[in-house]
Write a protein that holds these residues in place. Structure first.
Motif, short mmCIF file in Angstrom:
data_model
loop_
_atom_site.label_atom_id
_atom_site.label_comp_id
_atom_site.label_asym_id
_atom_site.label_seq_id
_atom_site.Cartn_x
_atom_site.Cartn_y
_atom_site.Cartn_z
N LEU A 67 0.83 -1.20 0.00
CA LEU A 67 0.00 0.00 0.00
C LEU A 67 0.87 1.25 0.00
N VAL B 149 1.08 3.92 -3.26
CA VAL B 149 0.67 5.33 -3.25
C VAL B 149 1.87 6.23 -3.50
N GLU C 34 -4.29 4.34 -8.10
CA GLU C 34 -5.32 4.69 -7.13
C GLU C 34 -6.28 3.51 -6.91
N ALA D 291 -4.63 0.97 -4.79
CA ALA D 291 -4.53 1.42 -3.41
C ALA D 291 -5.84 1.18 -2.67
N ARG D 292 -6.96 1.46 -3.33
CA ARG D 292 -8.26 1.26 -2.67
C ARG D 292 -8.52 -0.22 -2.44
N LEU E 212 -6.41 -1.22 0.47
CA LEU E 212 -6.96 -0.71 1.73
C LEU E 212 -8.08 -1.61 2.22
N VAL E 213 -8.98 -2.02 1.30
CA VAL E 213 -10.07 -2.92 1.68
C VAL E 213 -9.49 -4.23 2.22
N VAL F 128 -6.37 -4.83 3.47
CA VAL F 128 -5.68 -4.62 4.76
C VAL F 128 -6.71 -4.52 5.89
#
Lengths: 429, 179
Positions: free
Chosen positions: B36, B40, B58, B61-62, B65-66, B68
């Motif tokens: 992550l 970024v 991007e 990254a999203r 994030l979900v 993680v």
């Protein structure tokens, strides 16, 4: 609709009191409410949860957490404290000011009040004890001052609010928090001033210009991070998320390569800690996005709004009621869930009263900062008592003047919108 | 506290299994976090170096994030790191506290099964059938949602283990000291 409210409130409160994790309490009460309204709760909550987390703005949260941990372990707290000490220990009760100023600086840089209490308290409390300060007074100073870092940017709770409100820019929130954070810091210092006079606290050594310069030089790179993050966001050079990633790279270079206080083999554990802390917040955000959806579907915010506005048309009075209610909530609920649950309920009322969502966000956060320091449940108070090796019962009497200062600050922030709105308007945010 | 628990067959086995699972899951979270950060940062650098940000960064990254967050949520259950309000529960007498704890874990278990497993599988299958794809990444959209059941398996196992622990362990008298 009354059934939906009852289910949400009753189930949530019962599970909360039973010490079920708050995110689960939110999700389960939401699921029962959805069942009542005829939705498939499993699929609905699963999808609200995954989609609630799936946001570019929220990405800043893991990064600010990670950079905060790196900075706490990487020797930046110590350097900021040394700088504050050369500036302020010359005054009577000087270490109390040093403590407050360091908490403001470090709380701001690390974005976490908890990190500020443990890092700064770890250095400052033994130091103050050695110099003859009352230990409980010192704990009270650290605990309350640490919360100012949540108002001074960068701050994760502002990102949470910006996402929960749906329409507020993170950059505007960051700018809006600066003056209120400094205001509360100054009010806390005023309390220290009065107590220093009353109890005749001694002054420390006067640092020479050379010593101040040396301390400033050593703390320079820690302070530069603030300038880069805030300046970069303000100038539109990068977004809050990008700034947070730059903060991680910067903190990594400083703490691992330059200061060498964090070892490479500590990195996996640091990443894990940041990942788990992130997950705890994200699970709350995901669960709350389900709850706020079912509340909106059943018109709850609108009803609460009509109810409150029916009691009085006077904005001053309504804001006072909202503040008192939030102070009560803050005594037993942590900041993140409180922001997530109450933003969708109270923000529409604030808008009706003509209060800018940015201003309301600052009021909400300043209010809940007090709750972090109040018994029975206050994260900062618990940590402060732990670091200071004392009990909540012994610290509480010393907290009272600081609570008064924070409340005065809250009222000023609530009723003088300029504190919050002047800087964002100045920068056209 | 672990020393107080009898290392008997079922319980001992469960504890050993949890250790191995937690360790695997921890490394998943560590690797995802590292990816992550790198992703970024690459996004920022590419925007400045090439004047245009890689579109996939991007979106990736999203997705990360979900992942993680959902996997981290399971680790947080194993580490008992989720935020709660222990003020009232600690005031209960030891046997009531034990019962309260067992009910609390059972509620979490029901949540994990219903939302992460049942809801998660449902959501993943529905998205799979819809054939929805991501915009810039060469993945189907259901990959984001698959983290729910994948993490849910771990979560359910941890919580089952905690439920057994809550029921099988002797009544604790001095937990306040440990706190």
């Amino acid at each position: 609709m009354i059934e939906v409210i009852s289910i949400l409130v009753i189930v949530f409160v019962i599970l909360l009191v039973m010490d079920v994790p708050i995110a689960v309490a939110i999700a389960v009460s939401t699921m029962l409410a959805m069942l009542l309204e005829g939705y498939d709760p499993n699929l609905m909550v699963a999808s609200k949860m995954a989609n609630g987390i799936d946001s570019f703005a929220l990405l800043a949260i893991p990064f600010f957490i990670l950079s905060g941990i790196l900075m706490g372990r990487g020797g930046m707290a110590r350097r900021l404290m040394d700088l504050a000490a050369t500036l302020m220990s010359r005054f009577p009760g000087g270490l109390a000011y040093v403590n407050t100023l360091t908490c403001m600086l470090f709380g701001s840089i690390s974005g976490s009040a908890a990190a500020a209490v443990t890092s700064i308290g770890g250095f400052m409390l033994p130091e103050m004890k050695n110099k003859g300060y009352n230990n409980e007074f010192s704990v009270a100073v650290t605990t309350t001052a640490a919360t100012t870092g949540l108002l001074i940017p960068p701050s994760n709770i502002m990102i949470v609010y910006a996402v929960a409100s749906g329409s507020v820019s993170i950059a505007a929130m960051f700018m809006a928090g600066i003056l209120p954070g400094v205001l509360i810091g100054l009010l806390l210092m005023a309390v220290c001033f009065i107590i220093a006079k009353k109890t005749k606290l001694s002054a420390g050594e006067v640092a020479s210009i050379g010593q101040i310069w040396e301390a400033f030089r050593r703390a320079f790179y820690s302070l530069l991070l603030l300038v880069i993050v805030i300046g970069g966001i303000l100038k539109g050079i990068f977004t809050a998320t990008e700034a947070s990633a730059i903060a991680v790279a910067y903190a990594f270079i400083l703490s691992v390569l330059v200061y060498r206080e964090v070892k490479l083999n500590q990195l996996p554990e640091t990443l894990l800690q940041a990942g788990v802390t992130t997950a705890v917040i994200m699970l709350l955000i995901g669960a709350s996005s389900g709850m706020s959806w079912i509340m909106t579907i059943s018109n709850i915010p609108q009803t609460v709004s009509e109810l409150l506005l029916g009691l009085s048309e006077n904005p001053l009075l309504i804001m006072l009621m909202i503040n008192l209610l939030l102070l009560f909530v803050g005594t037993f609920m942590d900041m993140t869930p409180a922001v997530l649950i109450f933003t969708p309920i109270f923000l529409p009322i604030a808008k009706t009263l003509g209060i800018d969502p940015v201003h309301f966000g600052i009021i909400l956060i300043a209010n809940l900062c007090i709750g972090l320091c109040t018994p029975p449940v206050g994260t900062c108070l618990f940590l402060g008592c732990g670091v200071g090796k004392t009990t909540i019962a012994r610290v509480t009497p010393y907290m009272i003047p600081f609570f008064v200062a924070m409340f005065v600050g809250l009222m000023l922030i609530t009723y003088v919108s300029g504190f919050s709105m002047w800087l964002p308007e100045l920068f056209g945010l | 506290m672990a020393a107080e628990i009898k290392e008997g067959g079922l319980l001992g086995g469960a504890i050993a299994a949890r250790k191995a699972l937690t360790s695997a899951l921890r490394w998943i979270v560590i690797v995802l976090m590292a990816l992550l950060v790198l992703d970024v940062l690459w996004g920022v650098i590419s925007r400045y170096a090439f004047g245009q940000q890689a579109k996939w960064s991007e979106e990736l990254a999203r997705l990360l994030l979900v992942w993680v967050s959902l996997f981290g949520a399971s680790v947080a259950f194993a580490m008992k790191a989720h935020l709660g309000l222990d003020y009232f529960a600690r005031k209960l007498d030891p046997s009531a506290r034990k019962l309260n704890k067992a009910i609390g874990v059972a509620v979490c278990l029901a949540f994990a099964i219903l939302v992460f497993l049942v809801g998660g599988i449902d959501l993943t299958l529905k998205t799979f059938e819809s054939g929805q794809t991501m915009v810039a990444l060469p993945f189907a959209k259901w990959w984001a949602y698959a983290a729910l059941p994948a993490s849910g398996v771990f979560m359910v196992l941890f919580l089952v283990e905690q439920l057994i622990e809550a029921i099988a362990s002797p009544v604790e008298d001095d937990e306040e000291v440990a706190k």
